[in-house]
Design an enzyme around this catalytic site. Sequence first.
Site, mmCIF file in Angstrom:
data_model
loop_
_atom_site.group_PDB
_atom_site.id
_atom_site.type_symbol
_atom_site.label_atom_id
_atom_site.label_comp_id
_atom_site.label_asym_id
_atom_site.label_seq_id
_atom_site.Cartn_x
_atom_site.Cartn_y
_atom_site.Cartn_z
ATOM 1 N N ASP A 9 -1.087 -40.495 -53.669
ATOM 2 C CA ASP A 9 -1.170 -41.945 -53.682
ATOM 3 C C ASP A 9 -1.233 -42.352 -55.166
ATOM 4 O OD1 ASP A 9 -1.753 -44.643 -52.785
ATOM 5 O OD2 ASP A 9 -3.788 -44.249 -53.511
ATOM 6 N N ASP A 11 -2.205 -46.013 -56.665
ATOM 7 C CA ASP A 11 -3.299 -46.928 -57.035
ATOM 8 C C ASP A 11 -4.657 -46.314 -56.661
ATOM 9 O OD1 ASP A 11 -1.499 -49.005 -57.835
ATOM 10 O OD2 ASP A 11 -1.255 -49.598 -55.745
#
Length: 222
Positions: A9, A11
């Site tokens: 991922d 962010d």
Amino acid sequence: MRYKAIIFDLDGVICHTDRYHYLAWKGLADKLGVYFDEEINNRLRGVSRMDSLEIILERYHGEELSQTNKEELADEKNEIYKQILKRMTSDDLSPVVKNTLDMLREKGMKLAIGSSSKNARLILKQIGLLNYFDVISDGTNITYSKPNPEVFIKAAYELDISPSECLVVEDAVTGVEAAKAGGMDCAAIGNAVTSQSADYKLIDFSELLNVASLDNRNIAIR
Ligand code: BG6
Ligand code: MG
């Protein structure tokens, strides 16, 4: 090695744009007179821009908003967010994260991004990683955001590696759910360590080196 690829991922995992999402949503929420705090922000992790707006509007008691009004509000938040992103540089990439990525790559691990964000490429460019990953799967090529596994399945498909040989790294509970729904193991970091479904719980990003090289599930679980 237990895994052939790691799908990260973006962010809140590779860099702290989760903080910038918070600041941009806070600006919009204040303007709308809507209460917003870190706890509500945690529910926005991994969730698409429009779905995030709906969560914020749960506390909105003003005039009824049309779909067009909502799209304008989401655009307004994104403009605030992009102004903040413009100020990002390679200093926003921590040496621990960069060194760990480099060492994983040296071990022969394929590395990919699996992010719900439509700004993923802009962020990667700002921190100097645009051409670093083998695959970038992001908010521009998916129909359903996390907890739907689409973004991770697409990353695994493009890597040409089976989901069972991929490890996902997530800071969002919805992201852990997405990884598991896609048949992948998941290492949780930050806010996601509260998830019961995570296979590993990391205190520090560098612990991924243990997870990747040793076929021992207990090594990083705390
Ligand atoms: C995710 C974030 O990575 O991207 C969410 O965790 C965000 O908080 C989502 O809402 C969509 O981001 P963007 O940049 O397309 O508005
Ligand atoms: Mg995240």
